[in-house]
Design a protein around this motif. Structure first.
Motif, PDB file in Angstrom:
ATOM      1  N   UNK B  40      28.527  29.135  33.715  1.00  0.00           N
ATOM      2  CA  UNK B  40      29.131  30.449  33.956  1.00  0.00           C
ATOM      3  C   UNK B  40      30.387  30.350  34.830  1.00  0.00           C
ATOM      4  N   UNK B  43      33.440  31.069  32.854  1.00  0.00           N
ATOM      5  CA  UNK B  43      33.675  32.501  32.644  1.00  0.00           C
ATOM      6  C   UNK B  43      34.225  33.137  33.919  1.00  0.00           C
ATOM      7  N   UNK B  45      36.063  31.679  36.133  1.00  0.00           N
ATOM      8  CA  UNK B  45      37.474  31.298  36.236  1.00  0.00           C
ATOM      9  C   UNK B  45      38.331  32.149  35.313  1.00  0.00           C
ATOM     10  N   UNK B  50      42.378  36.070  34.434  1.00  0.00           N
ATOM     11  CA  UNK B  50      42.817  37.241  33.668  1.00  0.00           C
ATOM     12  C   UNK B  50      43.129  38.415  34.579  1.00  0.00           C
ATOM     13  N   UNK B 130      32.400  40.454  19.784  1.00  0.00           N
ATOM     14  CA  UNK B 130      32.092  39.156  20.385  1.00  0.00           C
ATOM     15  C   UNK B 130      31.747  38.133  19.296  1.00  0.00           C
ATOM     16  N   UNK B 217      41.036  46.124  26.609  1.00  0.00           N
ATOM     17  CA  UNK B 217      41.279  44.703  26.856  1.00  0.00           C
ATOM     18  C   UNK B 217      39.968  43.910  26.925  1.00  0.00           C
ATOM     19  N   UNK B 219      35.876  43.133  24.874  1.00  0.00           N
ATOM     20  CA  UNK B 219      35.208  42.996  23.583  1.00  0.00           C
ATOM     21  C   UNK B 219      34.361  44.224  23.236  1.00  0.00           C
ATOM     22  N   UNK B 221      31.165  44.871  22.731  1.00  0.00           N
ATOM     23  CA  UNK B 221      29.908  45.300  23.369  1.00  0.00           C
ATOM     24  C   UNK B 221      30.147  46.111  24.640  1.00  0.00           C
ATOM     25  N   UNK B 252      22.369  37.662  27.530  1.00  0.00           N
ATOM     26  CA  UNK B 252      23.114  36.707  28.347  1.00  0.00           C
ATOM     27  C   UNK B 252      24.621  36.780  28.199  1.00  0.00           C
ATOM     28  N   UNK B 253      25.131  37.832  27.538  1.00  0.00           N
ATOM     29  CA  UNK B 253      26.592  37.949  27.451  1.00  0.00           C
ATOM     30  C   UNK B 253      27.164  38.166  28.838  1.00  0.00           C
ATOM     31  N   UNK B 254      28.407  37.769  29.000  1.00  0.00           N
ATOM     32  CA  UNK B 254      29.082  37.928  30.284  1.00  0.00           C
ATOM     33  C   UNK B 254      29.413  39.390  30.542  1.00  0.00           C
ATOM     34  N   UNK B 256      32.083  40.383  32.089  1.00  0.00           N
ATOM     35  CA  UNK B 256      33.497  40.539  31.752  1.00  0.00           C
ATOM     36  C   UNK B 256      33.713  40.145  30.296  1.00  0.00           C
ATOM     37  N   UNK B 257      34.133  41.099  29.497  1.00  0.00           N
ATOM     38  CA  UNK B 257      34.325  40.841  28.066  1.00  0.00           C
ATOM     39  C   UNK B 257      35.784  40.718  27.678  1.00  0.00           C
ATOM     40  N   UNK B 258      36.583  40.108  28.539  1.00  0.00           N
ATOM     41  CA  UNK B 258      38.014  39.983  28.242  1.00  0.00           C
ATOM     42  C   UNK B 258      38.353  38.775  27.387  1.00  0.00           C
ATOM     43  N   UNK B 259      37.367  37.861  27.204  1.00  0.00           N
ATOM     44  CA  UNK B 259      37.634  36.694  26.351  1.00  0.00           C
ATOM     45  C   UNK B 259      36.535  36.547  25.303  1.00  0.00           C
TER      46      UNK B 259
END
Lengths: 305, 259
Positions: B40, B43, B45, B50, B130, B217, B219, B221, B252-254, B256-259
């Motif tokens: 993690x 993520x 970083x 970002x 995602x 900006x 994803x 979800x 377990x998704x992050x 922050x969904x920016x990537x």
């Protein structure tokens, strides 16, 4: 070549890494005739970044296939989802008997790839899966872990790659060992080099102390072409990066085009790795791998005509 | 020169053994909590970097109407199908009220008409799932910051938590309500909308009627549908699984969904 004896071409710094040359026969006594010479071929930074890069690319490939499996369709353009035309797809359908069939679509071509692509065996059952369990990390479907793995190793790949580039530039490694010399840029020389590769010619002696022209072109395309393309197309898939650097969308023609390029370049790297491994085994895997671990490379004497 | 074959055998043996271990051990290594925590970091970083490069709050790319997806894919919940939701649907959402509460000095509830009276913003943006697909649609809605300002957020507020009418399967069994959260960095972004229309038509049930989040900006979800209530909080701990969203808690998704 005897120790202490100077060789005009060796002195013009043709060796891969600068360093002392020693002969193996030093340890075997002066009575034995000189057989081979050892040169310091790869600098420590080159060796370290090479192996770190190998680990990163491997994990990135396998976790990337896990991510691909979440939506195994590739498109061209800004958008693309299930109802849009796919360029490449690996999906499962059922045949007339109701059995699962894996279908890989590439443009107009439809290939039955059951067992490998589209549908493969997991826990004893044929299930819809773009890439099989033995090609993805984690093996079973787990997009969240696949993504965490991918982004962790993507950071290491990028930092490692930058470290290599800084080193390679300032140490002269790029200029000395990788950039083509003027005489290498002639078509006749290139064709001769292609022919030498077709004949599976194994270089010995002075010739084996430096990279050949096709080898240089292959390494330069990976360093300045394929790997940067992977990083940039990967960034283009991030909605945050697209907001920060909107030109990425224009360069690659959209997020879905970038995803397709990312996939194709990934397999181009696999192709490179396959040829790279083949060449290593052709010229002597033990010597080549040892050189990339210890730095020292054994130069086989030239055969007498 | 006998030392080469011996070394070679040792090398190959070690290599084969470690490959075997690697293959069988990969999944169990990846399941270990320590591994997950280390992974993690990548993520974390990405979030840090970002946030730095997005500090000037640039807009997400907006597209032309000629670039709209012919079909905007419906994903996630297709219909909350609860009695509560059916009741709202029955009167065409005229009795719908959006609750805004938590760390605000003036908690408020908004009808759809209230939200539509706020100067709307329309934007043609790309929705990125995602899983990898994208769809371009035209969203119209009330900018979230306009709604929040009316409720006078407290200085201690850091997150906006969106509670939804739909429920999905929980990883521990049973059903659990969908929820999502963003921080105020994204909540105050000009393109962050409480959208009530897609492609110039009121939101369909599949796309989250009557109200869904657009946080451009990030994803898919993160784009909570069927929003019921917005709560401003100083922390995500103690809310459902504590990870800031349904997918974060259950898959377990992050956050922050920016990537």
């Amino acid at each position: 070549m005897r120790p202490g004896q100077s060789h005009p071409r060796a002195e013009s710094s043709m060796s891969i890494a600068e360093g002392a040359a020693a002969t193996t026969d030093d340890q075997e006594g002066a009575a034995a005739p000189p057989k081979s010479e050892r040169i310091y071929r790869h600098a420590a930074t080159t060796r370290a970044t090479h192996w770190i890069n190998l680990v990163c690319v491997t994990v990135l490939l396998l976790s990337g296939l896990q991510i691909f499996n979440a939506h195994p369709r590739l498109y061209w353009g800004q958008y693309g989802a299930n109802s849009d035309q796919a360029l490449i797809a690996m999906e499962a359908t059922q045949d007339r008997q109701g059995r699962l069939v894996g279908i890989t679509t590439i443009g107009p071509a439809r290939l039955a790839t059951t067992g490998l692509l589209g549908a493969s065996v997991q826990d004893g059952h044929l299930v819809p899966r773009a890439f099989p369990v033995w090609l993805t990390l984690p093996s079973t479907r787990d997009l969240a872990t696949g993504r965490n793995l991918h982004f962790f190793f993507a950071w290491i790949l990028a930092i490692n790659g930058l470290a290599y580039l800084v080193f390679a530039y300032f140490s002269g490694h790029l200029r000395r060992d990788l950039y083509l010399r003027p005489e290498e840029k002639h078509l006749r020389h290139l064709l001769a080099d292609v022919w030498a590769h077709v004949k599976l010619h194994v270089p010995r002696g002075e010739e084996s102390k430096r990279y050949n022209t096709l080898q240089k072109i292959a390494y330069l395309s990976v360093i300045f072409g394929l790997l940067p393309l992977m990083v940039l197309t990967g960034m283009t898939m991030s909605p945050g990066m697209d907001a920060a650097f909107p030109f990425l969308l224009d360069v690659f023609g959209g997020r879905q085009s970038a995803r397709t390029i990312h996939f194709i370049v990934a397999w181009s790297l696999v192709l490179f790795a396959a040829v790279h491994l083949f060449e290593i085994f052709l010229v002597g895997a033990f010597n080549e791998i040892r050189a990339m671990i210890t730095g020292w490379y054994e130069v086989k004497p030239e055969k007498k005509a | 020169m006998t030392r080469f074959p011996i070394r070679r055998r040792v090398l190959l043996g070690t290599g084969a053994a470690s490959l075997g271990l690697l293959a069988s051990g990969c999944d169990s290594i990846l399941r270990a909590k320590q591994t997950r925590d280390v992974l993690k970091l990548g993520q974390a970083m990405s979030l840090g970097v970002q946030r730095a490069i997005l500090s000037s709050q640039p807009l997400a790319r907006e597209f032309l109407s000629s670039q709209l997806s012919p079909v905007f894919k419906v994903n996630g919940t297709r219909d909350p199908a609860t009695e509560e939701y059916r009741a709202l649907q029955a009167n065409n959402f005229t009795t719908y009220r959006l609750q805004v509460d938590g760390l605000v000095h003036a908690p408020k509830s908004f009808s759809l008409a209230d939200l539509q009276s706020i100067l709307p913003r329309s934007q043609i943006t790309r929705h990125d799932c995602v899983e990898g697909w994208s769809a371009i649609g035209k969203w119209t809605g009330a900018p979230l910051h306009e709604v929040l300002i009316q409720c006078a957020p407290d200085r201690s507020a850091r997150f906006a938590v969106f509670q939804c009418y739909d429920s999905l399967r929980a990883s521990r069994g049973g059903m659990t309500a969908y929820y999502e959260s963003i921080d105020l960095f994204d909540a105050y972004h000009p393109q962050t909308l409480l959208a009530y229309a897609l492609n110039d038509a009121p939101l369909s049930v599949g796309h989250g009627a009557p109200l869904r989040l657009r946080v451009e900006r990030q994803l898919g979800y993160k784009q909570a549908k069927y929003i019921k209530r917005i709560t401003l909080t100083s922390s995500l701990a103690g809310i459902y699984g504590g990870n800031g969203g349904y997918w974060e808690d259950n898959a377990g998704y992050e956050w922050y969904g920016g990537i």
